[in-house]
Design a protein around this motif. Structure first.
Motif, short mmCIF file in Angstrom:
data_model
loop_
_atom_site.label_atom_id
_atom_site.label_comp_id
_atom_site.label_asym_id
_atom_site.label_seq_id
_atom_site.Cartn_x
_atom_site.Cartn_y
_atom_site.Cartn_z
N TYR A 180 1.20 -0.90 -0.22
CA TYR A 180 -0.02 -0.10 -0.12
C TYR A 180 0.97 1.05 0.03
CZ TYR A 180 -4.16 -3.45 1.40
OH TYR A 180 -4.93 -4.26 1.81
N ARG A 206 4.65 0.47 1.29
CA ARG A 206 3.99 0.40 2.07
C ARG A 206 4.07 -1.68 2.23
NH1 ARG A 206 0.52 0.01 6.45
NH2 ARG A 206 1.75 -1.88 8.15
N PRO A 222 -2.33 -13.00 13.44
CA PRO A 222 -3.51 -11.79 14.51
C PRO A 222 -3.21 -11.20 13.70
CG PRO A 222 -0.79 -12.32 14.62
CD PRO A 222 -1.06 -13.05 14.36
N SER A 264 -1.82 -9.32 10.01
CA SER A 264 -1.07 -10.44 8.82
C SER A 264 -0.91 -10.26 7.83
CB SER A 264 -0.81 -11.17 9.56
OG SER A 264 -1.00 -11.46 10.91
N THR A 274 -6.70 -10.56 5.11
CA THR A 274 -7.69 -9.68 4.64
C THR A 274 -7.07 -8.86 3.19
OG1 THR A 274 -8.75 -9.33 6.70
CG2 THR A 274 -8.88 -7.51 4.13
N SER A 275 -5.84 -8.18 3.10
CA SER A 275 -5.19 -8.04 1.82
C SER A 275 -5.16 -9.18 0.56
CB SER A 275 -3.83 -7.79 2.13
OG SER A 275 -4.04 -6.24 2.81
N HIS A 284 -8.09 -0.15 -4.40
CA HIS A 284 -7.16 0.59 -3.67
C HIS A 284 -6.57 1.10 -4.14
CE1 HIS A 284 -8.62 -0.37 0.00
NE2 HIS A 284 -8.24 -2.55 -0.20
N1 LIG Z 1 -5.88 0.60 2.66
C1 LIG Z 1 -5.26 -0.09 2.72
N2 LIG Z 1 -4.27 1.16 2.58
C2 LIG Z 1 -3.39 0.95 3.48
N3 LIG Z 1 -2.98 0.01 4.56
C3 LIG Z 1 -3.57 -0.72 4.85
C4 LIG Z 1 -5.03 -0.74 3.67
N4 LIG Z 1 -5.81 -2.35 4.25
C5 LIG Z 1 -4.28 -3.10 5.41
N5 LIG Z 1 -3.82 -2.30 5.50
C6 LIG Z 1 -2.62 -2.59 6.41
O1 LIG Z 1 -1.80 -4.00 5.42
C7 LIG Z 1 -1.19 -4.68 7.10
C8 LIG Z 1 -2.62 -5.86 6.94
O2 LIG Z 1 -3.47 -5.52 7.15
P1 LIG Z 1 -5.25 -6.35 6.54
O3 LIG Z 1 -4.17 -7.10 5.15
O4 LIG Z 1 -6.84 -6.21 7.09
O5 LIG Z 1 -4.43 -7.29 7.84
P2 LIG Z 1 -5.31 -8.74 8.56
O6 LIG Z 1 -6.50 -9.28 7.50
O7 LIG Z 1 -4.10 -9.47 8.64
O8 LIG Z 1 -5.79 -7.78 9.84
C9 LIG Z 1 -1.39 -3.74 8.08
O9 LIG Z 1 -0.63 -3.19 8.47
C10 LIG Z 1 -3.05 -2.54 7.26
O10 LIG Z 1 -2.40 -1.56 7.89
#
Ligand SMILES: Nc1ncnc2c1ncn2[C@@H]1O[C@H](COP(=O)(O)OP(=O)(O)O)[C@@H](O)[C@H]1O
Ligand SMILES: [Mg+2]
Length: 242
Positions: A5, A8, A29, A32, A35-36, A48
């Motif tokens: 993202y 990062r 946790p 991790s 969801t991404s 996104h």
């Molecule tokens: N739309 C977004 N923009 C920027 N960072 C994101 C976005 N969605 C998730 N992140 C970052 O990506 C990382 C993984 O998040 P996520 O995929 O939601 O993990 P989980 O589902 O395991 O909690 C986290 O550090 C989160 O802050």
């Protein structure tokens, strides 16, 4: 594949396969990258603006990231998200929506699909006498099952569930778990769960994802045994951290 993202990176070059007709559990946790990762599978990651995904993600050998018919892809890969997003439609229409959009018209055919999907989602008995009332009037657990019925109405080949039980009670959760065990005869299930015991109950294989890296992927039996390959796996599934 990798995913970032902005600048990062949150998935750091992970590689794995999911087998047909298995329940593939993904534990780890919060933050991790679970969801991404799932949102790459049905290309909702495209929404996104500042995302870069590299590498490849293949469904039957075809790169998902190059699929032109994204709607077709989303029919093949169904997604159930943590908080049900009930359409402001009747229970019946929630499930009939997709088949109707795909061109199905006759009442008998639609009725049959609606009943089949609601039965598969273990919701039919509770709603069969009020199919015309609003889906949003159902309880949280019922709405979650309605979301599953709706996902099934597309006849997906792969069903992804992202922490589906977060808003529902344990009894309803168990009913849905039974549904998933039945469904895997017909489809492949990717189960992301923050409840490690749920993966233990359901998954054939489990992947432990931590800070965007695969710590371990193996049979659920091994992951939850006294001797998984990685110490961190043992500590996570035993609740020592996370
Ligand atoms: N739309 C977004 N923009 C920027 N960072 C994101 C976005 N969605 C998730 N992140 C970052 O990506 C990382 C993984 O998040 P996520 O995929 O939601 O993990 P989980 O589902 O395991 O909690 C986290 O550090 C989160 O802050
Ligand atoms: Mg998540």
């Amino acid at each position: 594949m990798r995913l970032a993202y902005g600048g990062r990176e949150v998935l750091h070059g992970i590689s794995f396969d999911i087998r047909r007709h298995e329940i593939f559990g993904i534990i780890g946790p919060a933050q991790s990258g679970k969801t991404s990762l799932l949102s790459c599978f049905n290309r909702t990651i495209d929404f996104h603006p500042h995302v870069t995904v590299s590498g490849s993600i293949r469904l039957d050998g075809q790169d998902i990231r190059r699929v032109a018919d994204v709607h077709g892809l989303r029919r093949r890969i169904g997604m159930v998200t943590p908080l049900p997003v009930g359409l402001p439609l009747s229970i019946y229409e929630n499930v009939a929506f997709a088949p109707r959009a795909a061109g199905l018209r006759t009442r008998a055919e639609l009725d049959a699909i609606v009943e089949r999907c609601l039965r598969q989602a273990a919701l039919w008995d509770e709603v069969k006498d009020r199919l015309r009332s609003l889906g949003t009037a159902l309880s949280g657990g019922q709405q979650q099952r309605l979301t599953i019925a709706r996902a099934l109405s597309h006849q997906p080949e792969v069903l992804c569930l992202d922490e589906f039980s977060i808003a529902i009670d344990p009894v309803t959760t168990m009913r849905i778990e039974d549904v998933l065990k039945e469904l895997k005869r017909e489809i492949t299930i990717v189960l992301v769960t923050n409840l490690v015991q749920q993966a233990r109950r359901l998954a054939d294989r489990t992947m432990f994802l931590l800070k965007g890296e695969i710590v371990e992927l193996g049979s659920t039996e091994v992951i939850f045994s006294d001797r998984p390959a990685e110490r961190r796996t043992f500590e996570y599934v035993r609740g020592i951290f996370g």
